[in-house]
Design an enzyme around this catalytic site. Structure first.
Site, PDB file in Angstrom:
ATOM      1  N   THR A  14      44.963  32.006  32.299  1.00  0.00           N
ATOM      2  CA  THR A  14      44.348  30.815  31.697  1.00  0.00           C
ATOM      3  C   THR A  14      44.634  30.762  30.197  1.00  0.00           C
ATOM      4  OG1 THR A  14      42.573  30.958  33.328  1.00  0.00           O
ATOM      5  CG2 THR A  14      42.138  29.600  31.399  1.00  0.00           C
ATOM      6  N   GLU A 130      38.947  36.248  17.097  1.00  0.00           N
ATOM      7  CA  GLU A 130      38.026  35.105  17.031  1.00  0.00           C
ATOM      8  C   GLU A 130      37.653  34.582  18.419  1.00  0.00           C
ATOM      9  OE1 GLU A 130      36.571  33.383  14.082  1.00  0.00           O
ATOM     10  OE2 GLU A 130      35.437  32.872  15.875  1.00  0.00           O
ATOM     11  N   VAL A 133      34.389  35.740  21.015  1.00  0.00           N
ATOM     12  CA  VAL A 133      33.000  35.239  21.072  1.00  0.00           C
ATOM     13  C   VAL A 133      33.016  33.715  20.970  1.00  0.00           C
ATOM     14  CG1 VAL A 133      30.690  35.323  20.051  1.00  0.00           C
ATOM     15  CG2 VAL A 133      32.173  37.342  19.937  1.00  0.00           C
ATOM     16  N   GLY A 188      38.589  28.050  35.327  1.00  0.00           N
ATOM     17  CA  GLY A 188      39.126  29.093  34.438  1.00  0.00           C
ATOM     18  C   GLY A 188      38.136  29.598  33.409  1.00  0.00           C
ATOM     19  N   ASP A 202      28.847  39.849  29.910  1.00  0.00           N
ATOM     20  CA  ASP A 202      29.795  39.186  29.002  1.00  0.00           C
ATOM     21  C   ASP A 202      29.056  38.705  27.741  1.00  0.00           C
ATOM     22  OD1 ASP A 202      32.543  37.640  28.699  1.00  0.00           O
ATOM     23  OD2 ASP A 202      30.963  36.190  28.300  1.00  0.00           O
ATOM     24  N   LYS A 206      29.287  39.983  23.678  1.00  0.00           N
ATOM     25  CA  LYS A 206      29.460  39.065  22.543  1.00  0.00           C
ATOM     26  C   LYS A 206      28.328  39.246  21.530  1.00  0.00           C
ATOM     27  CE  LYS A 206      31.950  35.757  25.406  1.00  0.00           C
ATOM     28  NZ  LYS A 206      31.799  34.648  26.341  1.00  0.00           N
ATOM     29  N   GLY A 303      37.622  28.228  28.500  1.00  0.00           N
ATOM     30  CA  GLY A 303      38.639  27.273  28.953  1.00  0.00           C
ATOM     31  C   GLY A 303      39.964  27.484  28.239  1.00  0.00           C
TER      32      GLY A 303
HETATM   33  P1  NAP Z   1      43.456  35.533  33.668  1.00  0.00           P
HETATM   34  O1  NAP Z   1      43.595  34.076  33.897  1.00  0.00           O
HETATM   35  O2  NAP Z   1      42.943  36.371  34.774  1.00  0.00           O
HETATM   36  O3  NAP Z   1      44.891  36.075  33.221  1.00  0.00           O
HETATM   37  C1  NAP Z   1      45.156  37.436  33.013  1.00  0.00           C
HETATM   38  C2  NAP Z   1      46.660  37.612  32.804  1.00  0.00           C
HETATM   39  O4  NAP Z   1      46.923  38.962  32.454  1.00  0.00           O
HETATM   40  C3  NAP Z   1      47.496  37.306  34.047  1.00  0.00           C
HETATM   41  O5  NAP Z   1      48.710  36.708  33.663  1.00  0.00           O
HETATM   42  C4  NAP Z   1      47.760  38.703  34.641  1.00  0.00           C
HETATM   43  O6  NAP Z   1      49.014  38.802  35.307  1.00  0.00           O
HETATM   44  C5  NAP Z   1      47.833  39.546  33.383  1.00  0.00           C
HETATM   45  N1  NAP Z   1      47.374  40.914  33.646  1.00  0.00           N
HETATM   46  C6  NAP Z   1      46.119  41.300  33.956  1.00  0.00           C
HETATM   47  N2  NAP Z   1      46.071  42.640  34.095  1.00  0.00           N
HETATM   48  C7  NAP Z   1      47.332  43.089  33.880  1.00  0.00           C
HETATM   49  C8  NAP Z   1      47.946  44.362  33.904  1.00  0.00           C
HETATM   50  N3  NAP Z   1      47.231  45.472  34.170  1.00  0.00           N
HETATM   51  N4  NAP Z   1      49.256  44.462  33.624  1.00  0.00           N
HETATM   52  C9  NAP Z   1      49.978  43.356  33.360  1.00  0.00           C
HETATM   53  N5  NAP Z   1      49.473  42.107  33.324  1.00  0.00           N
HETATM   54  C10 NAP Z   1      48.153  41.980  33.590  1.00  0.00           C
HETATM   55  O7  NAP Z   1      42.517  35.818  32.420  1.00  0.00           O
HETATM   56  P2  NAP Z   1      42.097  34.796  31.255  1.00  0.00           P
HETATM   57  O8  NAP Z   1      40.982  33.937  31.729  1.00  0.00           O
HETATM   58  O9  NAP Z   1      43.293  34.177  30.667  1.00  0.00           O
HETATM   59  O10 NAP Z   1      41.415  35.819  30.209  1.00  0.00           O
HETATM   60  C11 NAP Z   1      42.195  36.681  29.445  1.00  0.00           C
HETATM   61  C12 NAP Z   1      41.326  37.353  28.372  1.00  0.00           C
HETATM   62  O11 NAP Z   1      40.765  36.352  27.534  1.00  0.00           O
HETATM   63  C13 NAP Z   1      40.137  38.148  28.913  1.00  0.00           C
HETATM   64  O12 NAP Z   1      39.917  39.233  28.060  1.00  0.00           O
HETATM   65  C14 NAP Z   1      38.981  37.158  28.804  1.00  0.00           C
HETATM   66  O13 NAP Z   1      37.729  37.802  28.703  1.00  0.00           O
HETATM   67  C15 NAP Z   1      39.339  36.471  27.517  1.00  0.00           C
HETATM   68  N6  NAP Z   1      38.761  35.139  27.368  1.00  0.00           N
HETATM   69  C16 NAP Z   1      38.910  34.222  28.373  1.00  0.00           C
HETATM   70  C17 NAP Z   1      38.386  32.941  28.219  1.00  0.00           C
HETATM   71  C18 NAP Z   1      38.527  31.897  29.282  1.00  0.00           C
HETATM   72  O14 NAP Z   1      37.957  30.811  29.117  1.00  0.00           O
HETATM   73  N7  NAP Z   1      39.244  32.145  30.346  1.00  0.00           N
HETATM   74  C19 NAP Z   1      37.707  32.623  27.020  1.00  0.00           C
HETATM   75  C20 NAP Z   1      37.587  33.579  26.002  1.00  0.00           C
HETATM   76  C21 NAP Z   1      38.117  34.849  26.197  1.00  0.00           C
HETATM   77  P3  NAP Z   1      49.331  37.951  36.650  1.00  0.00           P
HETATM   78  O15 NAP Z   1      49.482  36.548  36.176  1.00  0.00           O
HETATM   79  O16 NAP Z   1      50.592  38.539  37.168  1.00  0.00           O
HETATM   80  O17 NAP Z   1      48.151  38.152  37.550  1.00  0.00           O
HETATM   81  N1  HSE Z   2      33.815  34.042  30.929  1.00  0.00           N
HETATM   82  C1  HSE Z   2      33.579  33.700  29.577  1.00  0.00           C
HETATM   83  C2  HSE Z   2      32.537  32.591  29.513  1.00  0.00           C
HETATM   84  C3  HSE Z   2      34.844  33.233  28.933  1.00  0.00           C
HETATM   85  O1  HSE Z   2      32.268  31.979  30.553  1.00  0.00           O
HETATM   86  O2  HSE Z   2      31.980  32.369  28.443  1.00  0.00           O
HETATM   87  C4  HSE Z   2      34.713  33.027  27.437  1.00  0.00           C
HETATM   88  O3  HSE Z   2      34.483  34.237  26.787  1.00  0.00           O
END
Ligand code: NAP
Ligand code: HSE
Length: 431
Positions: A14, A130, A133, A188, A202, A206, A303
């Site tokens: 995402t 940044e 959180v 996402g 989570d 934060k 998102g």
């Molecule tokens: P996600 O959609 O699950 O994507 C994770 C990505 O990392 C995928 O491309 C996955 O590969 C790759 N990956 C995971 N483990 C791996 C490993 N061991 N070796 C190699 N590649 C690996 O996660 P996301 O939602 O983008 O979140 C990513 C980070 O941002 C997390 O720390 C999350 O807490 C943080 N975050 C997310 C959001 C949000 O709204 N989603 C907001 C703030 C912070 P594949 O594609 O091959 O599976």
């Molecule tokens: N899973 C987290 C949330 C993503 O829903 O706030 C952003 O950190």
């Protein structure tokens, strides 16, 4: 001076795909702000066989992290893959190779922030986070830079988008918990393992990060008292509404001469409180400073594009430092030893819902227990329960210490006339 900065991206889910989209869509303005081009040279993924869209031919996909950490041409590593132990070792290794780090990973920062900071200092690397959180809502920089001249006494807010989305849909549409969680996952917002969202972990991570930065004390996750939203039923939401409140998952960190306390729990807020109007996956954080008074930061908490905005803004900060020949970090060495408040010093109002036997003197017996601990009531409603011989009671106390409430609760539990204590929530927001 380099004309192109090379980035190694860890993760293409995402957030990673959002980073690529923003770098592409805002290419010219980023070039204008930094004075150079930004290229994603390599991207680490887990499963190479998944169909994907890559930004340019120059980008190579890999499942070997060493292709990124050991590539001498890569200047910055952007970590958006999530995870803790394995990710920690990759990021540490990248810093040992002199790479600057941008991460969205609150699990990593909350648990290993101090170690990452020390390694970044030793290797003169930047460390920015940044997006960790409140997603796309700037909050780390405002605390570290905008409010750096002030003394922060309290931070309170909604810092998890998924749980706010769930509670909001339950409140506004009467939606069922599991189906809204599925919707948040599809959009996402939720973590790879959504129990971290639902069980409050989570948000706790934060709040730990905000507390370290805001109070300059070395908190860790174990210092945060955490309760998730699983026990929040449609009945509680309905009764809270009747009493004039909404239910939100609220993080509170406060600090005074008795010490500090940090908690995350479902909380009743007056419906007219500004946090009650934070809908969907939005986040909002109040920061109270001795000199500035009250400030509020509001915006999307999760998102693809909102989160990627924060990540790319960090990347721009790194590039600016890089071109100036300085290194920076959004972490600070805590100034004060940790001092936590006892439960006696933690004061709050409480909502309690219970089923009692419908018999004369029941209410008196119950209030007598509370009175023993100096607890009085602000509001009480009662209704006929589904069982004929039972009443259902919803009560909101005046301010009480956590310790006194615990003791009264234990005595209530032992009463034969109480059939069940269904829920207990904190009540906040100055009503
Ligand atoms: P996600 O959609 O699950 O994507 C994770 C990505 O990392 C995928 O491309 C996955 O590969 C790759 N990956 C995971 N483990 C791996 C490993 N061991 N070796 C190699 N590649 C690996 O996660 P996301 O939602 O983008 O979140 C990513 C980070 O941002 C997390 O720390 C999350 O807490 C943080 N975050 C997310 C959001 C949000 O709204 N989603 C907001 C703030 C912070 P594949 O594609 O091959 O599976
Ligand atoms: N899973 C987290 C949330 C993503 O829903 O706030 C952003 O950190």
């Amino acid at each position: 001076m380099k004309n192109t900065i090379s980035v190694g991206l860890l993760g293409l889910g995402t957030v990673g795909s959002g980073v690529i989209e923003i770098l592409d869509d805002h290419k010219e303005s980023i070039q204008h702000k930094t004075g150079c081009d930004v290229t994603i040279k390599k991207v680490l993924v887990h499963d190479l066989s998944k169909p994907r869209q890559l930004p340019a031919e120059a980008t190579q996909l890999t499942d070997r992290y060493q292709d990124i950490t050991e590539d001498p041409e890569i200047d910055v590593v952007v970590e958006v893959m999530g995870g803790i132990d394995h990710t920690l070792s990759i990021v540490l290794e990248a810093m040992e190779h002199g790479k600057h780090i941008v991460t969205a990973n609150k699990d990593l920062i909350a648990q290993h922030g101090a170690q990452l900071f020390q390694t970044s200092q030793r290797n003169s690397c930047d460390l920015y986070y940044e997006a960790s959180v409140a997603g796309g809502t700037p909050i780390i920089r405002p605390i570290l830079d905008g409010l750096s001249s002030d003394r922060i006494s309290k931070m309170m807010g909604i810092v998890n988008g998924t749980t706010n989305f769930i509670l909001d849909k339950m409140t506004r549409d009467g939606a069922d918990f599991d189906s809204v969680l599925k919707e948040a996952q599809d959009l996402g917002f939720a973590e790879a393992d959504p129990t971290a969202d639902v069980d409050g972990l989570d948000a706790a991570r934060k709040m730990a990060i905000l507390s370290i930065l805001g109070f300059s004390m070395p908190f860790n996750l174990e210092d945060v008292s955490v309760k998730g939203i699983r026990g929040t039923s449609l009945s509680d939401i309905k009764y809270a509404k009747q009493l004039g409140y909404s239910i939100k998952l609220i993080g509170i960190a406060d600090h005074n001469e008795d010490g500090a306390s940090v908690s995350v729990e479902p909380t009743l807020l007056p419906v007219e409180h500004p946090l009650s109007s934070v809908h969907d996956e939005y986040n909002a954080v109040y920061v109270y400073g001795d000199a500035v008074g009250e400030t509020m930061f509001y915006g999307p908490g999760a998102g693809k594009l909102p989160t990627a905005t924060a990540v790319v803004s960090d990347l721009i900060a790194v590039i600016k430092n890089f071109r100036l020949g300085v290194s920076g970090s959004a972490y600070v060495q805590p100034q004060f030893p940790k001092q936590l408040k006892s439960r006696k010093d933690q004061l709050t109002k409480k909502y309690i819902r219970l089923h009692v036997m419908d018999q004369p003197g029941m209410l008196m017996e119950l209030t007598k227990i509370f009175a023993q601990y100096g607890i009085s009531f602000d509001q009480i409603i009662q209704r006929q329960a589904d069982q004929n011989d039972e009443r259902e009671l919803m009560m909101i106390t005046h301010q009480v210490s956590e310790e006194d409430f615990d003791q009264a609760y234990n005595e209530l539990e032992a009463l034969d006339t109480i059939r069940s204590i269904d829920s207990v929530f904190r009540v906040d927001g100055g009503k």
